[in-house]
Design an enzyme around this catalytic site. Sequence first.
Site, PDB file in Angstrom:
ATOM      1  N   HIS A  19       0.750  -1.247   0.009  1.00 55.01           N
ATOM      2  CA  HIS A  19      -0.137   0.048   0.049  1.00 55.01           C
ATOM      3  C   HIS A  19       0.983   1.324   0.029  1.00 55.01           C
ATOM      4  O   HIS A  19       0.606   2.302  -0.665  1.00 55.01           O
ATOM      5  CB  HIS A  19      -0.863   0.139   1.156  1.00 55.01           C
ATOM      6  CG  HIS A  19      -1.956  -0.760   1.346  1.00 55.01           C
ATOM      7  ND1 HIS A  19      -1.900  -1.842   2.466  1.00 55.01           N
ATOM      8  CD2 HIS A  19      -2.882  -1.181   0.435  1.00 55.01           C
ATOM      9  CE1 HIS A  19      -3.038  -2.636   2.367  1.00 55.01           C
ATOM     10  NE2 HIS A  19      -3.587  -2.325   1.187  1.00 55.01           N
ATOM     11  N   SER A 130      -2.972  -7.679   2.749  1.00 49.85           N
ATOM     12  CA  SER A 130      -3.192  -7.743   4.148  1.00 49.85           C
ATOM     13  C   SER A 130      -3.333  -9.081   4.709  1.00 49.85           C
ATOM     14  O   SER A 130      -2.920  -9.495   5.726  1.00 49.85           O
ATOM     15  CB  SER A 130      -4.424  -6.778   4.619  1.00 49.85           C
ATOM     16  OG  SER A 130      -4.223  -5.426   4.239  1.00 49.85           O
TER      17      SER A 130
HETATM   18  P1  ADP Z   1      -9.532  -3.866  -0.710  1.00 47.83           P
HETATM   19  O1  ADP Z   1     -10.763  -4.604   0.308  1.00 47.83           O
HETATM   20  O2  ADP Z   1     -10.522  -2.484  -0.955  1.00 47.83           O
HETATM   21  O3  ADP Z   1      -9.107  -4.417  -1.707  1.00 47.83           O
HETATM   22  P2  ADP Z   1      -7.260  -3.471   0.451  1.00 47.83           P
HETATM   23  O4  ADP Z   1      -6.629  -2.778   1.540  1.00 47.83           O
HETATM   24  O5  ADP Z   1      -6.887  -5.055   0.289  1.00 47.83           O
HETATM   25  O6  ADP Z   1      -8.665  -3.134   0.292  1.00 47.83           O
HETATM   26  O7  ADP Z   1      -6.297  -2.910  -0.893  1.00 47.83           O
HETATM   27  C1  ADP Z   1      -6.549  -1.600  -1.379  1.00 47.83           C
HETATM   28  C2  ADP Z   1      -5.920  -1.335  -2.603  1.00 47.83           C
HETATM   29  O8  ADP Z   1      -4.697  -1.390  -2.419  1.00 47.83           O
HETATM   30  C3  ADP Z   1      -6.382  -2.151  -3.546  1.00 47.83           C
HETATM   31  O9  ADP Z   1      -6.532  -1.672  -4.967  1.00 47.83           O
HETATM   32  C4  ADP Z   1      -5.398  -3.351  -3.702  1.00 47.83           C
HETATM   33  O10 ADP Z   1      -5.337  -3.836  -5.117  1.00 47.83           O
HETATM   34  C5  ADP Z   1      -4.024  -2.501  -3.389  1.00 47.83           C
HETATM   35  N1  ADP Z   1      -3.067  -3.141  -2.949  1.00 47.83           N
HETATM   36  C6  ADP Z   1      -2.923  -3.951  -2.018  1.00 47.83           C
HETATM   37  N2  ADP Z   1      -1.947  -4.641  -1.633  1.00 47.83           N
HETATM   38  C7  ADP Z   1      -1.126  -4.209  -2.744  1.00 47.83           C
HETATM   39  C8  ADP Z   1       0.211  -4.321  -3.222  1.00 47.83           C
HETATM   40  N3  ADP Z   1       1.155  -5.504  -2.708  1.00 47.83           N
HETATM   41  N4  ADP Z   1       0.642  -3.901  -4.264  1.00 47.83           N
HETATM   42  C9  ADP Z   1      -0.075  -3.113  -4.959  1.00 47.83           C
HETATM   43  N5  ADP Z   1      -1.504  -2.741  -4.603  1.00 47.83           N
HETATM   44  C10 ADP Z   1      -1.891  -3.201  -3.505  1.00 47.83           C
END
Ligand code: ADP
Length: 171
Positions: A19, A130
């Site tokens: 993130h 996560s």
């Molecule tokens: P959600 O439940 O909305 O998917 P997340 O916290 O899992 O929430 O993810 C928020 C955003 O961050 C999403 O667009 C996800 O694809 C992106 N994201 C999460 N981890 C990574 C990563 N390792 N690299 C790039 N983008 C990520």
Amino acid sequence: MAKSKIVYPGSFDPITRGHLDIIERARKLFDEIIVAVFINPNKEPLFSRKKREELLQKATEDMPDVKVDSFSGLTVDYVQKKQATAILRGLRAVSDFEGEFQMSSMNKELNDDIETVFLMTNTRYAFLSSSVIKEAAQFGGNIKELVPPEVEKALKEKLNRSYREDFNDEK
Ligand code: ADP
């Protein structure tokens, strides 16, 4: 020229270096980024809204152009309320594509003025989510390189406690 403002919505349960990498790269493209914890009634998070916001705040404390907030309801409504013009999302594997495509198409349908901007993951963090962090932390894995230090600490505290409670429940 008006300042460019983008909303980065997500569960952030908890924030990882994946993130953070997206946030840091977006800072080069936009004047202001609002990282917004989405309160999803259909998901049972590990951390409370308050704790997730606190961890985000701490991880971005040296970034004056990054604001932390939370919201419920439609993302496009929140984006409009904040007078931002776009939604920021990260893309990892092909498996992310389908859901993100569906969501961005739906958001476009709901509000044609708001664009979704995707940044491709840094390959270093392509596997990182996560959920895998929570799983690794639960079984004592080394996650130091993958999350900010305060997240590591929060996970240790939280998981130790629930592990002990579960263990006692079984007796
Ligand atoms: P959600 O439940 O909305 O998917 P997340 O916290 O899992 O929430 O993810 C928020 C955003 O961050 C999403 O667009 C996800 O694809 C992106 N994201 C999460 N981890 C990574 C990563 N390792 N690299 C790039 N983008 C990520």
